[in-house]
Scaffold this active site. Structure first.
Site, PDB file in Angstrom:
ATOM      1  N   LYS A 196      14.743 -17.009  30.097  1.00 37.33           N
ATOM      2  CA  LYS A 196      14.413 -16.273  28.866  1.00 37.33           C
ATOM      3  C   LYS A 196      13.536 -17.115  27.924  1.00 37.33           C
ATOM      4  CE  LYS A 196      14.245 -13.971  25.207  1.00 37.33           C
ATOM      5  NZ  LYS A 196      13.829 -12.635  24.918  1.00 37.33           N
ATOM      6  N   CYS A 198      11.065 -14.582  17.779  1.00 40.11           N
ATOM      7  CA  CYS A 198      11.266 -14.961  19.179  1.00 40.11           C
ATOM      8  C   CYS A 198      10.263 -16.014  19.614  1.00 40.11           C
ATOM      9  CB  CYS A 198      11.118 -13.733  20.056  1.00 40.11           C
ATOM     10  SG  CYS A 198      12.063 -12.355  19.424  1.00 40.11           S
TER      11      CYS A 198
HETATM   12  N1  SAJ Z   1       0.310 -12.274  19.094  1.00 40.77           N
HETATM   13  C1  SAJ Z   1      -0.981 -12.777  19.051  1.00 40.77           C
HETATM   14  N2  SAJ Z   1      -1.788 -12.557  20.130  1.00 40.77           N
HETATM   15  C2  SAJ Z   1      -1.357 -11.865  21.231  1.00 40.77           C
HETATM   16  C3  SAJ Z   1      -0.051 -11.378  21.264  1.00 40.77           C
HETATM   17  C4  SAJ Z   1       0.771 -11.601  20.182  1.00 40.77           C
HETATM   18  O1  SAJ Z   1      -1.398 -13.402  18.085  1.00 40.77           O
HETATM   19  O2  SAJ Z   1      -2.163 -11.695  22.158  1.00 40.77           O
HETATM   20  C5  SAJ Z   1       1.227 -12.500  17.952  1.00 40.77           C
HETATM   21  C6  SAJ Z   1       1.778 -11.227  17.341  1.00 40.77           C
HETATM   22  O3  SAJ Z   1       0.901 -10.679  16.414  1.00 40.77           O
HETATM   23  C7  SAJ Z   1       3.064 -11.725  16.711  1.00 40.77           C
HETATM   24  C8  SAJ Z   1       3.533 -12.790  17.710  1.00 40.77           C
HETATM   25  O4  SAJ Z   1       2.375 -13.174  18.439  1.00 40.77           O
HETATM   26  O5  SAJ Z   1       2.852 -12.333  15.460  1.00 40.77           O
HETATM   27  C9  SAJ Z   1       4.623 -12.329  18.663  1.00 40.77           C
HETATM   28  O6  SAJ Z   1       4.417 -10.981  19.024  1.00 40.77           O
HETATM   29  P1  SAJ Z   1       4.586 -10.404  20.489  1.00 40.77           P
HETATM   30  O7  SAJ Z   1       4.213  -8.983  20.427  1.00 40.77           O
HETATM   31  O8  SAJ Z   1       3.866 -11.261  21.470  1.00 40.77           O
HETATM   32  O9  SAJ Z   1       6.124 -10.631  20.831  1.00 40.77           O
HETATM   33  P2  SAJ Z   1       7.503 -10.306  20.053  1.00 40.77           P
HETATM   34  O10 SAJ Z   1       7.904 -11.531  19.302  1.00 40.77           O
HETATM   35  O11 SAJ Z   1       7.448  -9.042  19.307  1.00 40.77           O
HETATM   36  O12 SAJ Z   1       8.476 -10.117  21.331  1.00 40.77           O
HETATM   37  C10 SAJ Z   1       8.595 -11.169  22.280  1.00 40.77           C
HETATM   38  C11 SAJ Z   1       8.408 -10.588  23.695  1.00 40.77           C
HETATM   39  N3  SAJ Z   1       8.297 -11.671  24.658  1.00 40.77           N
HETATM   40  C12 SAJ Z   1       7.302 -11.729  25.563  1.00 40.77           C
HETATM   41  O13 SAJ Z   1       6.416 -10.919  25.615  1.00 40.77           O
HETATM   42  C13 SAJ Z   1       7.356 -12.851  26.551  1.00 40.77           C
HETATM   43  C14 SAJ Z   1       9.581  -9.669  24.022  1.00 40.77           C
HETATM   44  O14 SAJ Z   1       9.483  -9.230  25.369  1.00 40.77           O
HETATM   45  C15 SAJ Z   1      10.908 -10.414  23.833  1.00 40.77           C
HETATM   46  O15 SAJ Z   1      12.015  -9.568  24.082  1.00 40.77           O
HETATM   47  C16 SAJ Z   1      10.973 -10.857  22.386  1.00 40.77           C
HETATM   48  O16 SAJ Z   1       9.889 -11.754  22.152  1.00 40.77           O
HETATM   49  C17 SAJ Z   1      12.309 -11.559  22.141  1.00 40.77           C
HETATM   50  O17 SAJ Z   1      13.175 -10.956  21.477  1.00 40.77           O
HETATM   51  O18 SAJ Z   1      12.519 -12.649  22.662  1.00 40.77           O
END
Ligand code: SAJ
Length: 402
Positions: A196, A250
């Site tokens: 995880k 996360c």
């Molecule tokens: N972000 C970027 N660029 C990207 C993708 C995201 O800057 O290409 C930023 C987003 O804007 C945000 C942050 O990263 O600020 C995180 O957003 P996210 O959409 O990547 O992820 P979370 O935090 O909403 O959810 C993540 C997910 N993990 C993965 O994709 C590996 C989700 O599947 C998990 O369940 C969650 O963390 C968790 O609870 O652990």
């Protein structure tokens, strides 16, 4: 069989509702009495696509909520796991408190599933000793759902279940299989904990790569989005999107668990965290450059669009905008920007407005910190304004990018 889900937050609530609506006998528990009252009355606690319909369905199927732990067959602990800022290690206090309360009430033979994200070894170090000689079976079933598409992912994502023995693993698997159509992979507890944290660390490192590229391309006078678009045509390349920083509870938190526990082995993970944490400061520098170019004197004519950590959610935890506002407060406390977010109805920060047209009519430079659909679907509202689009959601030519 009764399932008691502990912690009615972003993960515990949808999980409890999903189980209940698929016929499982569920009681959701949270120590926050006000939240339980809300769940017993209106049900509305946070915004998520499809959540209120799922809530109604779970209510019809008999889900109950209580601030008391219940005598149940299976417990699912879904409480927050913050990290200690100084040591970068996990702070397991909520998991420990919840497990202790479960152990006070549960009968022998009960299964205790920890769903909260924890650093590898937490169950062995912090939970197992609480159980001692009691016959309570442990499992770890880390969640994987993404805010904004939680319910779809809850049903369709594959999941991991770590357990000490095959019978416990199978019982927990059957419970999740009541609603989960994805593959359910069984393993041991430590591997489930590690995989995880590794998943979120993978994403953090890859976002950091995109963010580093954006700085390089800006310096070199190139369009990072075009570079990424072209590079991603390679069959084995898939670069993520640069942005104003990594927020949420996360991805910006879990990699620190590995850095905290293995400080000498994690230079890459640590560097990626630092790159992502540097992005709000980088946005600040970009705003200053544009202000000079456009003759904008001070930050009171700048507007930050979006307070949440990403688009179309109402969660502001570790949000890049809050980090940018901290930087601004230190540098220009007397001239703070205007802030607006359609998902945040309460007054959370200084100079916050609650109406998009007020926001736009009082700003000369709009900084898009979050690509909410509201603005993404109405780019014409930005006509005639200087715009710094940190999310690449507005495609008119004169828009500044990271
Ligand atoms: N972000 C970027 N660029 C990207 C993708 C995201 O800057 O290409 C930023 C987003 O804007 C945000 C942050 O990263 O600020 C995180 O957003 P996210 O959409 O990547 O992820 P979370 O935090 O909403 O959810 C993540 C997910 N993990 C993965 O994709 C590996 C989700 O599947 C998990 O369940 C969650 O963390 C968790 O609870 O652990």
């Amino acid at each position: 069989m009764l399932v008691n889900v502990i912690g009615m937050g972003y993960i515990g609530l949808p999980t409890a509702l999903m189980m209940a609506s698929h016929g499982v006998n569920v009681i959701g528990t949270d120590y926050n009495k006000k939240l339980i009252e809300q769940l017993q009355t209106t049900g509305k606690v946070f915004e998520e696509k499809g959540l209120s319909e799922l809530f109604d369905e779970a209510r019809r199927k008999g889900i109950r909520f209580s601030d008391q732990y219940q005598k149940a067959d299976i417990y699912i602990v879904s409480v927050p796991t913050p990290y200690l800022k100084k040591s970068r290690k996990i702070d397991p206090k909520y998991v420990i408190a919840a497990c202790k309360s479960v152990l006070e009430i549960c009968a022998d033979g009960a299964i205790l599933v920890v769903e909260s994200t924890i650093s590898p070894g937490t169950i062995d170090h912090c939970v197992r000793p609480l159980i001692g000689e009691r016959r309570v079976h442990l499992a770890h079933a880390p969640e994987r759902i993404i805010p904004g598409n939680m319910l779809q992912e809850l049903i369709h994502n594959s999941r991991t279940i770590g357990a000490d023995d095959p019978e416990t693993a199978e019982t927990v698997k059957d419970l999740y299989a009541s609603f989960c159509k994805g593959e359910i992979v069984l393993t041991n507890i430590r591997t489930a904990e590690m995989s995880k944290v590794v998943e979120n660390t993978f994403r953090d490192i890859n976002i950091a790569f995109a963010n580093e590229l954006t700085k390089i391309c800006h310096e070199a006078g190139m369009d990072v989005y075009e570079v990424i678009r072209i590079a991603n045509r390679h069959p084995r390349v898939n670069i993520l999107n640069p942005g104003p920083g990594v927020g949420g509870h996360c991805i910006s938190v879990d990699p620190w668990f590995l850095v905290g526990d293995f400080p000498n082995l994690t230079p890459l993970i640590h560097a990626a965290r630092n790159v992502n944490d540097s992005m709000p400061e980088y946005v600040y520098k970009r705003i200053r450059e544009i202000m000079t170019e456009k003759d904008i004197e001070d930050f009171s004519r700048v507007g930050l669009y979006g307070l949440t950590y990403k688009e179309d959610v109402d969660d502001t935890r570790e949000s890049p905008t809050l980090q940018l506002l901290d930087i601004l407060r230190h540098k220009h406390a007397d001239k703070m920007p205007l802030v607006y977010d359609p998902f945040i109805k309460t007054d959370m920060v200084q100079n916050q407005v609650h109406n998009l047209s007020d926001f736009l009519s009082n700003t000369d430079l709009v900084v898009i910190m979050v690509g909410h659909s509201e603005l993404k679907n109405q780019p014409e509202l930005l006509n005639g304004k200087a715009v710094l689009d940190t999310r690449n959601v507005i495609f008119t030519e004169d828009v500044y990018r990271l």
